[in-house]
Design an enzyme around this catalytic site. Structure first.
Site, PDB file in Angstrom:
ATOM      1  N   CYS A 140       1.322  23.809 -93.017  1.00 32.48           N
ATOM      2  CA  CYS A 140       1.024  22.978 -94.182  1.00 32.48           C
ATOM      3  C   CYS A 140       0.689  21.532 -93.819  1.00 32.48           C
ATOM      4  O   CYS A 140       0.062  20.829 -94.611  1.00 32.48           O
ATOM      5  CB  CYS A 140       2.201  23.007 -95.157  1.00 32.48           C
ATOM      6  SG  CYS A 140       2.500  24.626 -95.903  1.00 32.48           S
ATOM      7  N   ALA A 141       1.090  21.068 -92.647  1.00 30.33           N
ATOM      8  CA  ALA A 141       0.774  19.706 -92.221  1.00 30.33           C
ATOM      9  C   ALA A 141      -0.639  19.582 -91.670  1.00 30.33           C
ATOM     10  O   ALA A 141      -1.102  18.469 -91.384  1.00 30.33           O
ATOM     11  CB  ALA A 141       1.767  19.233 -91.159  1.00 30.33           C
TER      12      ALA A 141
END
Length: 347
Positions: A140-141
Site C-alpha cells: 500500500c505504500a
C-alpha cells in the site's frame, strides 16, 4: 531542483463489483465453512466501500485458482491497465512514449518476468533504450514510495522524463479455499486499479516534489503483507493497523518534517492512503485535521475500495483537480515493513 509532476492519471478495469453483490457472493462461498463468517459480516457494511472494480468477473472467483491461473490473469489485466493509464498520463503531459527516458513500474499483487513494462513498451512506441525499473513488495505504500523514486530519478537526471506506473490487482489474491479472518477482511476491502504520472525537472507542473522519506518500525514485519503457499498469495492484516496509524504515524511524520526544517503547521493540506474507514478516522485524529476533513480519501474508498498502492494517487488526482491554491501538501501511505512513506509537495 524540485522535480515537477507533469501529469497524473488513473484507470480501473471493466468489471464493477458493488458491495451488496460482493456480500452475496461471499456469503455463498464462506457461509457454513467459516465459523466466524457471520460474526465478521459487519466488516462489509462498515468498510465505507460501495463499489470497487476487478479484472475478472464473479464467475472467475467461484472456481479454485492456482498460481498459473492467477499469474495469467495478472499479466493480462496489468498489461491492459498499463497501456490505458500510461497513455492517459502521456497525453496529459503532451508527450509521446518515445519522449520517456525511464519507466518505473510498481506492483505487489502479481509476479511477471519479463515485467509488465517490458511486455508492452515496444507495442506502445517507447524507445528501446528506455530504462526500466520494476519494483515489487511495497504494498500500500507503493504509490508514495514510487512517486518518491520517480522524483529522485528526475532530479538525478535533469531534463529527463520519468514515467511512473502503479498497478495493483488485489482481487486476484481472493482465496475461496482459505477460511481466515484476514482473507474475509481482504474480500471486504480490496479492489483493482492503476495510476500513472510523468515527472521531470522541466515542463508545466501540477506541483513540485519537495522532500521525501520513509520510516520503518522494527519488529513489525508481521503487521501487513503476503503469505505465499501452493495456491497463491494470502493476505496478512494485523488488527493493530488503525492503532499504529493513531499513535505511531504522527511522531514518525514529525521527525521526517523536522529533518527538513518543517512542522505540521507548515502543511496547508494533506493526502493519505485510505486503507479503510477506521484508518481514515485514525489519520484525522493523529494529524488533528478534524472529523470528516479527509473527505476525498473517504470518497475514493467509497467508489473504488482499497486498491493498495494506486489508491493514494487517486486521492491526489482529485485533490489536484480542485482550484489551485499556493501551498505545501503532505502526502503519506502505510505499507508492509511496517513502513510509512512521506512526501511534501509544493503547488
Amino acid at each position: 531542483m524540485n522535480p515537477a509532476l507533469l501529469s497524473l492519471a488513473t484507470a480501473v478495469p471493466p468489471h464493477e463489483m458493488r458491495t451488496e453483490d460482493v456480500i452475496r457472493e461471499a456469503t455463498t462461498i464462506f457461509s457454513g465453512r467459516h465459523m466466524d463468517f457471520e460474526r465478521l459480516m459487519p466488516v462489509f457494511g462498515n468498510s465505507g466501500i460501495a463499489m470497487r472494480y476487478s479484472v475478472r468477473p464473479y464467475s472467475w472467483f467461484r472456481q479454485d485458482q492456482g498460481w498459473p491461473e492467477r499469474t495469467e490473469a495478472f499479466i493480462e489485466g496489468a498489461s491492459a491497465l498499463f497501456r490505458e493509464v500510461a497513455a492517459k498520463a502521456l497525453a496529459q503531459a503532451g508527450l509521446k512514449p518515445a519522449d520517456i527516458d525511464t519507466i518505473i513500474t510498481v506492483s505487489s499483487t502479481g509476479v511477471a518476468t519479463p515485467s509488465i513494462e517490458a511486455r508492452v513498451m515496444s507495442g506502445m512506441g517507447f524507445r528501446d533504450d528506455t530504462r526500466r525499473i520494476p519494483v515489487f513488495g511495497l504494498g500500500c505504500a507503493g504509490g508514495v514510495s514510487g512517486l518518491s523514486l520517480a522524483a529522485s530519478m528526475a532530479r538525478a537526471n535533469p531534463g529527463s522524463r520519468v514515467l511512473l506506473v502503479v498497478i495493483e490487482l488485489c482481487t486476484l489474491a481472493f482465496r475461496p479455499d482459505e477460511m481466515s479472518k484476514s482473507n474475509i477482511i481482504a474480500t471486504a476491502l480490496f479492489g483493482d486499479g492503476a495510476a500513472a504520472a510523468v515527472l521531470s525537472t522541466e515542463g508545466p507542473a501540477l506541483g513540485h516534489i519537495e522532500h521525501s522519506g520513509e520510516h520503518t518500525w522494527p519488529g513489525t514485519t508481521d503487521v501487513m503483507g503476503w503469505r505465499l503457499d501452493d495456491q497463491g498469495f494470502g493476505a496478512i492484516f494485523s488488527r493493530s493497523i488503525p492503532d499504529l496509524a493513531t499513535t505511531e504515524l504522527r511522531p514518525a511524520a514529525d521527525l521526517f518534517l523536522k529533518r527538513h526544517g518543517l512542522t505540521r503547521a507548515d502543511m496547508d493540506s494533506f493526502c493519505f492512503h485510505p486503507g479503510g474507514a477506521k484508518v481514515v478516522s485514525a489519520l484525522e485524529q493523529a494529524f488533528e485535521t478534524g472529523d470528516g476533513r479527509l473527505e476525498t480519501e473517504r470518497k475514493v474508498l467509497e467508489g473504488f475500495g482499497n486498491m493498495s498502492a494506486p489508491t493514494v494517487l487517486f486521492v491526489l488526482e482529485r485533490e489536484l483537480a480542485r482550484p489551485k491554491v499556493p501551498g505545501r501538501r503532505f502526502i503519506s501511505a502505510l505499507g508492509p515493513g511496517f513502513t510509512a512513506s512521506f512526501i511534501t509537495m509544493l503547488h
